[in-house]
Write a protein that holds these residues in place. Structure first.
Motif, PDB file in Angstrom:
ATOM      1  N   ALA A  36       0.824  -1.211   0.000  1.00  0.00           N
ATOM      2  CA  ALA A  36       0.000   0.000   0.000  1.00  0.00           C
ATOM      3  C   ALA A  36       0.856   1.259   0.000  1.00  0.00           C
ATOM      4  N   ALA A  37       2.184   1.103   0.132  1.00  0.00           N
ATOM      5  CA  ALA A  37       3.072   2.263   0.196  1.00  0.00           C
ATOM      6  C   ALA A  37       2.903   3.116  -1.048  1.00  0.00           C
ATOM      7  N   GLU A  38       2.548   4.364  -0.814  1.00  0.00           N
ATOM      8  CA  GLU A  38       2.281   5.239  -1.942  1.00  0.00           C
ATOM      9  C   GLU A  38       2.766   6.616  -1.574  1.00  0.00           C
ATOM     10  N   GLU A  39       3.489   7.240  -2.480  1.00  0.00           N
ATOM     11  CA  GLU A  39       4.000   8.568  -2.167  1.00  0.00           C
ATOM     12  C   GLU A  39       2.904   9.607  -2.345  1.00  0.00           C
ATOM     13  N   ARG A  40       2.831  10.459  -1.356  1.00  0.00           N
ATOM     14  CA  ARG A  40       1.880  11.557  -1.441  1.00  0.00           C
ATOM     15  C   ARG A  40       2.531  12.725  -0.715  1.00  0.00           C
ATOM     16  N   VAL A  41       2.770  13.794  -1.441  1.00  0.00           N
ATOM     17  CA  VAL A  41       3.455  14.939  -0.842  1.00  0.00           C
ATOM     18  C   VAL A  41       2.530  16.149  -0.906  1.00  0.00           C
TER      19      VAL A  41
ATOM     20  N   GLU B 231      -3.700  33.645   7.531  1.00  0.00           N
ATOM     21  CA  GLU B 231      -3.101  34.908   7.957  1.00  0.00           C
ATOM     22  C   GLU B 231      -2.650  34.854   9.403  1.00  0.00           C
ATOM     23  N   ASP B 232      -3.302  34.002  10.177  1.00  0.00           N
ATOM     24  CA  ASP B 232      -2.951  33.915  11.592  1.00  0.00           C
ATOM     25  C   ASP B 232      -1.782  32.961  11.816  1.00  0.00           C
ATOM     26  N   GLY B 233      -1.202  32.443  10.753  1.00  0.00           N
ATOM     27  CA  GLY B 233      -0.071  31.529  10.911  1.00  0.00           C
ATOM     28  C   GLY B 233      -0.500  30.108  11.181  1.00  0.00           C
ATOM     29  N   GLN B 234      -1.804  29.858  11.234  1.00  0.00           N
ATOM     30  CA  GLN B 234      -2.285  28.503  11.480  1.00  0.00           C
ATOM     31  C   GLN B 234      -2.531  27.809  10.142  1.00  0.00           C
ATOM     32  N   PRO B 235      -2.386  26.488  10.081  1.00  0.00           N
ATOM     33  CA  PRO B 235      -2.587  25.777   8.815  1.00  0.00           C
ATOM     34  C   PRO B 235      -4.020  25.942   8.323  1.00  0.00           C
ATOM     35  N   ALA B 236      -4.160  26.321   7.079  1.00  0.00           N
ATOM     36  CA  ALA B 236      -5.483  26.529   6.507  1.00  0.00           C
ATOM     37  C   ALA B 236      -5.858  25.390   5.569  1.00  0.00           C
ATOM     38  N   GLY B 237      -4.883  24.612   5.142  1.00  0.00           N
ATOM     39  CA  GLY B 237      -5.178  23.530   4.205  1.00  0.00           C
ATOM     40  C   GLY B 237      -3.872  23.016   3.644  1.00  0.00           C
ATOM     41  N   SER B 238      -3.964  22.312   2.522  1.00  0.00           N
ATOM     42  CA  SER B 238      -2.730  21.806   1.927  1.00  0.00           C
ATOM     43  C   SER B 238      -2.912  21.725   0.430  1.00  0.00           C
ATOM     44  N   THR B 239      -1.781  21.821  -0.270  1.00  0.00           N
ATOM     45  CA  THR B 239      -1.819  21.681  -1.722  1.00  0.00           C
ATOM     46  C   THR B 239      -0.834  20.600  -2.121  1.00  0.00           C
ATOM     47  N   PRO B 240      -1.181  19.808  -3.108  1.00  0.00           N
ATOM     48  CA  PRO B 240      -0.261  18.749  -3.545  1.00  0.00           C
ATOM     49  C   PRO B 240       1.010  19.359  -4.104  1.00  0.00           C
ATOM     50  N   VAL B 241       2.106  18.676  -3.918  1.00  0.00           N
ATOM     51  CA  VAL B 241       3.389  19.143  -4.439  1.00  0.00           C
ATOM     52  C   VAL B 241       3.822  18.171  -5.523  1.00  0.00           C
ATOM     53  N   GLU B 242       4.156  18.726  -6.663  1.00  0.00           N
ATOM     54  CA  GLU B 242       4.584  17.872  -7.773  1.00  0.00           C
ATOM     55  C   GLU B 242       6.000  18.238  -8.161  1.00  0.00           C
ATOM     56  N   GLY B 243       6.678  17.324  -8.765  1.00  0.00           N
ATOM     57  CA  GLY B 243       7.953  17.610  -9.413  1.00  0.00           C
ATOM     58  C   GLY B 243       9.145  17.740  -8.506  1.00  0.00           C
ATOM     59  N   LEU B 244       9.082  17.325  -7.294  1.00  0.00           N
ATOM     60  CA  LEU B 244      10.253  17.404  -6.412  1.00  0.00           C
ATOM     61  C   LEU B 244      10.937  16.057  -6.308  1.00  0.00           C
TER      62      LEU B 244
ATOM     63  N   LEU C 128      13.205   9.146   0.520  1.00  0.00           N
ATOM     64  CA  LEU C 128      11.986   8.461   0.984  1.00  0.00           C
ATOM     65  C   LEU C 128      11.393   7.607  -0.127  1.00  0.00           C
ATOM     66  N   ARG C 129      11.385   8.170  -1.306  1.00  0.00           N
ATOM     67  CA  ARG C 129      10.820   7.452  -2.452  1.00  0.00           C
ATOM     68  C   ARG C 129      11.596   6.151  -2.678  1.00  0.00           C
ATOM     69  N   ASP C 130      12.923   6.231  -2.566  1.00  0.00           N
ATOM     70  CA  ASP C 130      13.745   5.036  -2.776  1.00  0.00           C
ATOM     71  C   ASP C 130      13.447   3.977  -1.730  1.00  0.00           C
TER      72      ASP C 130
ATOM     73  N   HIS D  25       3.395   9.349   3.042  1.00  0.00           N
ATOM     74  CA  HIS D  25       2.637  10.594   2.961  1.00  0.00           C
ATOM     75  C   HIS D  25       3.454  11.668   3.675  1.00  0.00           C
ATOM     76  N   VAL D  26       3.835  12.711   2.911  1.00  0.00           N
ATOM     77  CA  VAL D  26       4.695  13.753   3.486  1.00  0.00           C
ATOM     78  C   VAL D  26       3.936  15.072   3.504  1.00  0.00           C
ATOM     79  N   LEU D  27       3.978  15.715   4.678  1.00  0.00           N
ATOM     80  CA  LEU D  27       3.383  17.050   4.816  1.00  0.00           C
ATOM     81  C   LEU D  27       4.527  18.031   5.007  1.00  0.00           C
ATOM     82  N   ILE D  28       4.625  18.988   4.092  1.00  0.00           N
ATOM     83  CA  ILE D  28       5.700  19.979   4.208  1.00  0.00           C
ATOM     84  C   ILE D  28       5.124  21.237   4.847  1.00  0.00           C
TER      85      ILE D  28
END
Lengths: 78, 549
Positions: free
Chosen positions: A53-58, A65-78, B167-169, B174-177
């Protein structure tokens, strides 16, 4: 016997390790060894499922504005 | 100029400044002369009021200069001046006319050489270590296989890329940046906020709570890494309940967060290696475990099967065990039939003679004898019954006869008792009747006795001794005066009464009274009617007669 499906990977791995050692030691009865084998097979299947089940998800956290987490966006290409 | 010098002795011609003018002139001179300077010195007392500006002293062994950094300048400083720190301050000189003071506006502060900064770092490390923030007992175990990994670092650049690649290797996760500035004045506060922010995430929330945090930054100068030496970062890392790996700088760089983290990784790549196991190795291990398990189970089953065969062989043929018994059985079976027949023959031989003795007339004789005994008893049955009945009847009549006299006797007894009671009642009645009468007689007698006593004591007995009582009507007359007024008098003697009329002539008129021996006794004067019988009544009456009454 604890519920295998609720086990973490590490717990399942430790349990599988113990099953193998018990079987190899030859100290268990034939009936027991069959029960143990079935349990070991279930543990192995659980471990494999967790490994497969190991699956990469970044994701990158977006901050409000208050410095608190408001959500998340997927990161691609790293 | 010459003119001024000439006029110098005359104060009246010297130009006149106001205080503000001279202060402004001084300010211009100082600011023009020292527009930008670098000053090396030790930081003295530091104060930072609520305004956000920072006031401190710069000093060496002989002089002190006041220094001030405005709020915006303080925020941009890489290093904040702390008391005792040896620094090189960059800024300009100016004056503060309000206090006749000159001071330096410090725009930036740099440690006076690496040695000074390291000394400060060491002092801070000792202080935090003394609080126990770096204790080995505080270190948490890292999860074997984290599901979610939180990475606190810059979202761009080589560091996050290295971590993700590794990590990928090994084991894609699931990574939260959490993006932060990894240098500059906001670095420390952002890193600390990120560590706390990850800890504040609730399990099962919109953002998954990480099982592991990696705080990472690439290599750089001591100043570049300075944010990771700040106290707020160190405290946030020490307080994190999520296990934390620090990977700041290269292997040779050590920052204070490395002491507070649960694990220090020399590089960001190493942090990824520490964070997760290698997936393929685990798969291989699991496969191997399955194989070992199967092998162990099979070999064990095979061993047992072999053992079973061996044991079964040791048991031998079952027929061999039963053979001798079967032979004995057959032998006895063969002898069973003839033995039975011989036994019957023998019994029949013994029965024959006995059967010959049993004949019918023997039985008939026995029956006749029994019939006769029954008849005999039957004939005795009726008389016995009659006798019993008669005896019972006799006893009944006997008891009946005894019953009547007893009843009569009871009645007579009751009657006699009644009579006695009645007589007792009559006697009591008589006594009841006579008791008051006897009392009455006793009272009567007592009354007579008292009456006699009364008469003895009364005046009538006195009359018997020659006295008399004079009355007029019912009134008692005790004085002559009264007698004189009465028309008629009655004299009582002991045996009767006499009516008299007092006569005037018998009694001297009132003027003659003194000659009368007994003035009070004469009857009332001037009686209207003469006495029918002359009677000298009053003189007989003793003067004290009245007292008898």
């Amino acid at each position: 016997m604890s519920d295998i499906s609720a086990m973490s990977f590490e717990e399942a791995m430790a349990a599988l390790e113990k099953v193998v050692k018990d079987l190899e030691s030859g100290q268990v009865s034939l009936d027991q060894s069959i029960t143990l084998y079935e349990r070991g097979a279930a543990l192995k299947a659980h471990c494999e499922a967790r490994l497969k089940a190991a699956e990469e998800r970044v994701e990158k956290i977006t901050l409000g504005e208050d410095g608190q987490p408001a959500g998340s966006t997927p990161v691609e290409g790293l | 100029m010459e003119m001024f010098e000439h006029d110098a002795p005359d104060p009246g011609n010297a130009p006149e400044f106001t205080v503000s003018e001279i202060s402004g002139a001084v300010k211009r001179v100082i600011e023009g002369e020292f527009g930008r300077v670098r000053v090396r010195g030790e930081v003295g007392r530091v104060s930072r009021p609520a305004s956000g500006h920072m006031y401190f002293d710069l000093k060496d062994d002989r002089a002190v200069i006041a220094a001030v950094s405005w709020k915006g300048q303080v925020a941009k400083m890489q290093i904040r001046p702390e008391e005792g720190m040896e620094i090189i301050a960059t800024g300009k000189l100016t004056t503060f006319p309000g206090q006749s003071k000159y001071q330096m506006i410090v725009e930036d502060v740099a440690p006076a050489g690496a040695g000074a900064l390291m000394a400060m770092l060491e002092a801070r490390r000792k202080a935090l270590a003394a609080e126990g923030l770096f204790d080995a007992g505080r270190k948490q175990a890292l999860p074997y296989l984290p599901e979610v990994i939180g990475v606190v670092t810059s979202p761009t650049g080589a560091v996050i890329r290295d971590i993700l690649h590794r990590l990928r290797d090994r084991f894609p996760r699931h990574v939260l940046i959490w993006p932060v500035a990894v240098q500059g004045q906001s670095c420390a506060s952002e890193v600390a906020a990120a560590i706390r922010g990850f800890n504040a995430l609730a399990p099962g929330g919109a953002l998954p709570r990480p099982d592991l945090i990696i705080v990472a930054r690439g290599g750089g100068s001591l100043e570049d890494l300075w944010g990771f030496n700040e106290e707020i970062v160190v405290r946030a890392a020490a307080e994190s309940r999520i296990p934390l790996i620090s990977a700041v700088g290269h292997e040779t760089d050590t920052t204070l967060i490395d002491h507070a983290s649960d694990r220090r990784a020399p590089t960001p790549t190493a942090a990824a290696e520490i964070a997760v196991p290698v997936r393929m190795e685990l798969l291989a291990w699991v496969a191997d475990a399955g194989a070992r398990m199967a092998r162990a189970t099979l070999s064990r089953a095979e061993t047992r099967r072999q053992r079973l065969v061996d044991l079964a062989r040791g048991l031998g043929r079952p027929q061999a065990l039963t053979g001798p018994s079967r032979q004995r059985f057959d032998l006895w079976v063969d002898r069973l039939g003839p033995a039975l027949r011989a036994a019957i023959q023998a019994k029949r031989g013994r029965f024959g003679p006995v059967a010959a003795l049993v004949r019918p007339d023997l039985l008939r004789r026995f029956l006749a004898e029994e019939q006769r005994r029954i008849d005999l008893w039957a004939s005795r049955l009726a008389p016995a019954l009659e006798g019993r009945r008669r005896r019972a009847a006799e006893r009944l009549s006997e008891w009946s006869a005894r019953l009547l006299p007893a009843a009569l006797r009871n009645r007579a007894e009751a009657l006699r008792h009644t009579t006695q009671s009645r007589q007792a009642l009559i006697a009591l009645g008589g006594r009841l009747h006579s008791a008051p009468r006897a009392r009455l007689e006793a009272l009567t007698e007592r009354l007579d006795r008292l009456d006699r006593m009364r008469q003895t004591l009364g005046y009538t007995e006195t009359l018997r001794r020659g006295y008399a009582v004079v009355r007029a009507g019912t009134d008692l007359v005790t004085t002559e005066a009264k007698a004189a007024t009465c028309p008629a008098l009655e004299i009582e003697f002991h045996d009767g009464r006499v009516q008299v009329v007092p006569r005037a002539g018998d009694v001297p008129p009132p003027p003659a009274a003194p000659s009368t021996p007994h003035p009070p006794t004469p009857p009332a004067p001037a009686p209207e009617t003469p006495p029918t019988r002359p009677r000298k009544a009053k003189p007989d009456v003793p003067p004290g007669q009245g007292s008898l009454f």
